[in-house]
Design a protein around this motif. Sequence first.
Motif, PDB file in Angstrom:
ATOM      1  N   VAL A   1       0.835  -1.209   0.000  1.00  0.00           N
ATOM      2  CA  VAL A   1       0.000   0.000   0.000  1.00  0.00           C
ATOM      3  C   VAL A   1       0.868   1.258   0.000  1.00  0.00           C
ATOM      4  O   VAL A   1       0.593   2.225  -0.720  1.00  0.00           O
ATOM      5  CB  VAL A   1      -0.948  -0.002   1.213  1.00  0.00           C
ATOM      6  CG1 VAL A   1      -1.671   1.339   1.342  1.00  0.00           C
ATOM      7  CG2 VAL A   1      -1.957  -1.139   1.098  1.00  0.00           C
ATOM      8  N   ALA A   2       1.935   1.249   0.806  1.00  0.00           N
ATOM      9  CA  ALA A   2       2.814   2.416   0.888  1.00  0.00           C
ATOM     10  C   ALA A   2       3.505   2.688  -0.441  1.00  0.00           C
ATOM     11  O   ALA A   2       3.685   3.853  -0.836  1.00  0.00           O
ATOM     12  CB  ALA A   2       3.850   2.207   1.990  1.00  0.00           C
TER      13      ALA A   2
ATOM     14  N   ALA B   1      -1.328   9.442   0.064  1.00  0.00           N
ATOM     15  CA  ALA B   1      -2.788   9.528   0.034  1.00  0.00           C
ATOM     16  C   ALA B   1      -3.361   9.415   1.446  1.00  0.00           C
ATOM     17  O   ALA B   1      -2.810   8.715   2.304  1.00  0.00           O
ATOM     18  CB  ALA B   1      -3.365   8.431  -0.846  1.00  0.00           C
ATOM     19  N   THR B   2      -4.485  10.103   1.677  1.00  0.00           N
ATOM     20  CA  THR B   2      -5.128  10.039   2.992  1.00  0.00           C
ATOM     21  C   THR B   2      -5.548   8.619   3.337  1.00  0.00           C
ATOM     22  O   THR B   2      -5.355   8.154   4.470  1.00  0.00           O
ATOM     23  CB  THR B   2      -6.372  10.955   3.017  1.00  0.00           C
ATOM     24  OG1 THR B   2      -5.959  12.296   2.769  1.00  0.00           O
ATOM     25  CG2 THR B   2      -7.060  10.882   4.371  1.00  0.00           C
ATOM     26  N   ALA B   3      -6.109   7.917   2.349  1.00  0.00           N
ATOM     27  CA  ALA B   3      -6.523   6.529   2.579  1.00  0.00           C
ATOM     28  C   ALA B   3      -5.337   5.644   2.911  1.00  0.00           C
ATOM     29  O   ALA B   3      -5.446   4.707   3.720  1.00  0.00           O
ATOM     30  CB  ALA B   3      -7.253   5.991   1.354  1.00  0.00           C
ATOM     31  N   THR B   4      -4.188   5.949   2.325  1.00  0.00           N
ATOM     32  CA  THR B   4      -2.976   5.174   2.610  1.00  0.00           C
ATOM     33  C   THR B   4      -2.576   5.328   4.069  1.00  0.00           C
ATOM     34  O   THR B   4      -2.230   4.347   4.740  1.00  0.00           O
ATOM     35  CB  THR B   4      -1.824   5.624   1.700  1.00  0.00           C
ATOM     36  OG1 THR B   4      -2.148   5.331   0.347  1.00  0.00           O
ATOM     37  CG2 THR B   4      -0.525   4.909   2.070  1.00  0.00           C
ATOM     38  N   ALA B   5      -2.617   6.550   4.572  1.00  0.00           N
ATOM     39  CA  ALA B   5      -2.236   6.786   5.971  1.00  0.00           C
ATOM     40  C   ALA B   5      -3.116   5.981   6.916  1.00  0.00           C
ATOM     41  O   ALA B   5      -2.612   5.298   7.823  1.00  0.00           O
ATOM     42  CB  ALA B   5      -2.336   8.276   6.295  1.00  0.00           C
ATOM     43  N   TYR B   6      -4.425   6.041   6.710  1.00  0.00           N
ATOM     44  CA  TYR B   6      -5.330   5.304   7.591  1.00  0.00           C
ATOM     45  C   TYR B   6      -5.144   3.791   7.450  1.00  0.00           C
ATOM     46  O   TYR B   6      -5.222   3.045   8.440  1.00  0.00           O
ATOM     47  CB  TYR B   6      -6.781   5.696   7.313  1.00  0.00           C
ATOM     48  CG  TYR B   6      -7.177   6.988   7.966  1.00  0.00           C
ATOM     49  CD1 TYR B   6      -7.472   7.045   9.325  1.00  0.00           C
ATOM     50  CD2 TYR B   6      -7.234   8.172   7.245  1.00  0.00           C
ATOM     51  CE1 TYR B   6      -7.814   8.235   9.944  1.00  0.00           C
ATOM     52  CE2 TYR B   6      -7.577   9.377   7.854  1.00  0.00           C
ATOM     53  CZ  TYR B   6      -7.865   9.401   9.202  1.00  0.00           C
ATOM     54  OH  TYR B   6      -8.205  10.578   9.825  1.00  0.00           O
TER      55      TYR B   6
END
Length: 232
Positions: A121-122, A128-133
């Motif tokens: 994912v990283a 991306a915001t979704a990536t952080a969560y």
Amino acid sequence: MSEQSSTDPKTAGDPEARGLRLVIVLLGLTVVSGLIDAVSYLGLEHVFTANMTGNVVVLGFAAAGAPGFSVAHTLTSLGSFVVGAAAGGRGAVRLGGGSRRTWVRLTLAAEAVLLGISAVVAFAAPGATATAYTLIAVTAFAMGLRNATVRKLGVPDLTTTVLTMTLTGLAADSRAGGGHGTRSPRRTASVIAMVAGATLGAWLVLHHGLGIPLAISAGLVAVLAVAASGRE
């Protein structure tokens, strides 16, 4: 647990005795904790996903409006960790009565897969915001799963994620503190492992982003899963 060598005829045929002792495995996992918290704290708005003591403090900072902290990120981490710990507890109930080696290996394999997913994912959607969560939720779940397992294993002085009691024991039980210092090497190794992981993780995050330290973490846990024995 027995401290006999693997060449001892009493343990040579025992599957539980084959592979790396749990002490070595847990020290390796402590290095991974340093890597993971470097990723989360430096790369995901100052949230911890392995050290929940720090996370509770961070939540207080965020709630008070301190800059650079996120209530949403911290709550995501805490919630995911608790769910992971519950899953680890169920796994301990189901697997803890059988082979210790199998139980440890299955749990570490699950952690390796989760960290591998985080690395993908990283790499796929950095920033991306979704990536952080996603990274917060998945890594915190993995750490909760592992912590529940380590707690059930009960190997002294090796929690793999927190060092407060380890440092307390190191000082209080030392000769300067009136003790015998019999566990000092293990406790010292745990502190060194955490510092080493955090240092490597911080350097990788600062110079190469989040994907590489997550991939290294996944690879190290996978190796430990394959190599772990069931003895201390």
